[in-house]
Design a protein around this motif. Structure first.
Motif, PDB file in Angstrom:
ATOM      1  N   MET A 160       0.784  -1.259   0.008  1.00 46.60           N
ATOM      2  CA  MET A 160      -0.015  -0.028  -0.135  1.00 46.60           C
ATOM      3  C   MET A 160       0.851   1.207   0.114  1.00 46.60           C
ATOM      4  O   MET A 160       1.614   1.514   0.797  1.00 46.60           O
ATOM      5  CB  MET A 160      -0.795  -0.004   1.101  1.00 46.60           C
ATOM      6  CG  MET A 160      -1.783   1.131   1.324  1.00 46.60           C
ATOM      7  SD  MET A 160      -2.821   1.075   2.828  1.00 46.60           S
ATOM      8  CE  MET A 160      -1.832   1.453   4.055  1.00 46.60           C
ATOM      9  N   ARG A 191      -6.242   2.299 -12.531  1.00 50.44           N
ATOM     10  CA  ARG A 191      -4.961   1.944 -11.654  1.00 50.44           C
ATOM     11  C   ARG A 191      -3.860   1.700 -12.536  1.00 50.44           C
ATOM     12  O   ARG A 191      -3.886   1.234 -13.651  1.00 50.44           O
ATOM     13  CB  ARG A 191      -5.155   0.939 -10.709  1.00 50.44           C
ATOM     14  CG  ARG A 191      -6.249   1.143  -9.735  1.00 50.44           C
ATOM     15  CD  ARG A 191      -6.476  -0.379  -8.829  1.00 50.44           C
ATOM     16  NE  ARG A 191      -5.395  -0.562  -8.370  1.00 50.44           N
ATOM     17  CZ  ARG A 191      -5.175  -1.520  -7.468  1.00 50.44           C
ATOM     18  NH1 ARG A 191      -6.317  -2.414  -7.058  1.00 50.44           N
ATOM     19  NH2 ARG A 191      -4.091  -2.090  -6.886  1.00 50.44           N
ATOM     20  N   GLY A 202      -1.559  -2.929 -10.397  1.00 55.19           N
ATOM     21  CA  GLY A 202      -2.467  -3.806  -9.992  1.00 55.19           C
ATOM     22  C   GLY A 202      -3.619  -3.664 -10.884  1.00 55.19           C
ATOM     23  O   GLY A 202      -3.802  -2.821 -11.861  1.00 55.19           O
ATOM     24  N   ASP A 237      -6.689  -0.047  -2.757  1.00 53.09           N
ATOM     25  CA  ASP A 237      -6.486  -1.173  -1.990  1.00 53.09           C
ATOM     26  C   ASP A 237      -6.205  -1.107  -0.499  1.00 53.09           C
ATOM     27  O   ASP A 237      -5.153  -1.450   0.354  1.00 53.09           O
ATOM     28  CB  ASP A 237      -4.884  -2.126  -2.307  1.00 53.09           C
ATOM     29  CG  ASP A 237      -5.103  -2.829  -3.639  1.00 53.09           C
ATOM     30  OD1 ASP A 237      -6.232  -3.337  -3.755  1.00 53.09           O
ATOM     31  OD2 ASP A 237      -4.309  -2.821  -4.436  1.00 53.09           O
TER      32      ASP A 237
END
Length: 340
Positions: free
Chosen positions: A1, A188, A191, A323
């Motif tokens: 993250m 994004r 990911g 996320d």
């Protein structure tokens, strides 16, 4: 993250901004309406008052997430009417922007500035890419008719290396005490992009989860969040699809109908048809999943409330895009507002 900071275009009264703050993501919103800016200021949300077109990514160099909900026209993929022409014009301009053509002259010919504004998120995203500071994520939310525009914008972003997910979401499936459909784009850089999974059942439809999967809880009702004696019924002053001859009604055991700027015209009655107080700004905001103590300001509160992205829905959208984990909250729970 990673570490995130967002810039919120067409920020309104703070639906996306409030959600971001709840997720621990700092940011700033750009909003032109003075009433919405006053509400944001009272809620402690950082704001630049002005026209989104007068700013660019370079004005917010630390922001790495772009979010927003530009005012949109009606679009249609079928027919030959105004809605179809709106879509054709917008898609043509998007393709030109993707090729890095100067569309200034073409934009000057457009009569409705909403055709300008719906293109702003793409301008910002492409400017950031061309400046070698691409946004880590782009999140857009608006009324369902804008979905073809989001899909086309998603194609442009996909060609620039983003993973993109687009689709309609139903607010009541994410704990919002209201039935509201929202077209969402999540893009994004890293990911795989995906829309958030529902946390509640859809209104009017039994859960269809597969065998062995826990059944989702029922959708949240007006009675769950409003501090009023039950039962009561809310009668809309407008009809489904805007037809006043087909006025909608919802009981306190159901989620509210879509909250719009006309929410204060809705009547509230008891079972014996006795009229009781109409919805307050606090109650209308709660039906959008704002906290009961959210500090609505100015004289045009209905418009601020009706055009906002429900913060609870926005929380799930942003969490999916970045996320991040969503902490469960009760529908009536207040959200912290920093002292000013």
């Amino acid at each position: 993250m990673g570490t995130y900071e967002l810039v919120d275009l067409f920020a309104g009264a703070g639906g996306l901004g409030l959600a971001a703050r709840g997720l621990g993501v700092p940011g700033i919103g750009i909003e032109w309406d003075k009433n919405a800016c006053a509400t944001r200021q009272a809620a402690g949300l950082a704001t630049k008052q002005g026209d989104v077109r007068d700013f660019s990514p370079s004005d917010f160099p630390s922001a790495n997430v772009l979010v927003g909900g530009p005012p949109c026209m009606v679009y249609s993929v079928a027919g030959a009417g105004a809605a179809r022409r709106n879509l054709t014009d917008t898609l043509d301009l998007m393709q030109r922007m993707a090729r890095r053509e100067d569309v200034t002259a073409r934009l000057a010919q457009l009569e409705d500035e909403r055709k300008h504004l719906v293109l702003e998120p793409l301008r910002w995203a492409l400017d950031a890419i061309d400046s070698d500071r691409p946004y880590e994520a782009v999140v857009l939310a608006q009324v369902p008719s804008v979905l073809p525009v989001w899909e086309a914008m998603g194609d442009v972003l996909s060609a620039e290396g983003y993973s993109v997910a687009c689709g309609p979401l139903r607010a009541e499936e994410y704990g919002v005490p209201q039935t509201r459909r929202v077209a969402v784009l999540i893009a994004r850089r890293r990911g795989r992009a995906a829309l958030p999974k529902a946390t509640h059942q859809r209104f009017g439809k039994k859960s269809s989860t597969a065998s062995g999967t826990p059944v989702l809880p029922p959708c949240v009702t007006m009675g769950d969040v409003l501090d009023r004696p039950e039962p009561f019924t809310v009668l809309s002053s407008y009809g489904f699809g805007g037809d006043p001859k087909d006025r909608g009604q919802r009981t306190s055991t159901q989620p509210a109908a879509t909250v719009t700027g006309r929410i204060f015209r809705s009547r509230v009655i008891t079972d014996d048809d006795g009229a009781i107080d109409r919805l307050s700004a606090s109650e209308a905001g709660q039906l959008q999943s704002f906290p009961a103590d959210y500090p609505w300001q100015g004289h045009i509160k209905g418009q601020q409330i009706g055009t906002a992205t429900p913060p609870l829905l926005a929380t799930h959208i942003l969490a999916a895009a970045l996320d991040l984990a969503v902490q469960p909250t009760r529908p009536t729970e207040t959200m912290p507002i920093p002292s000013r």
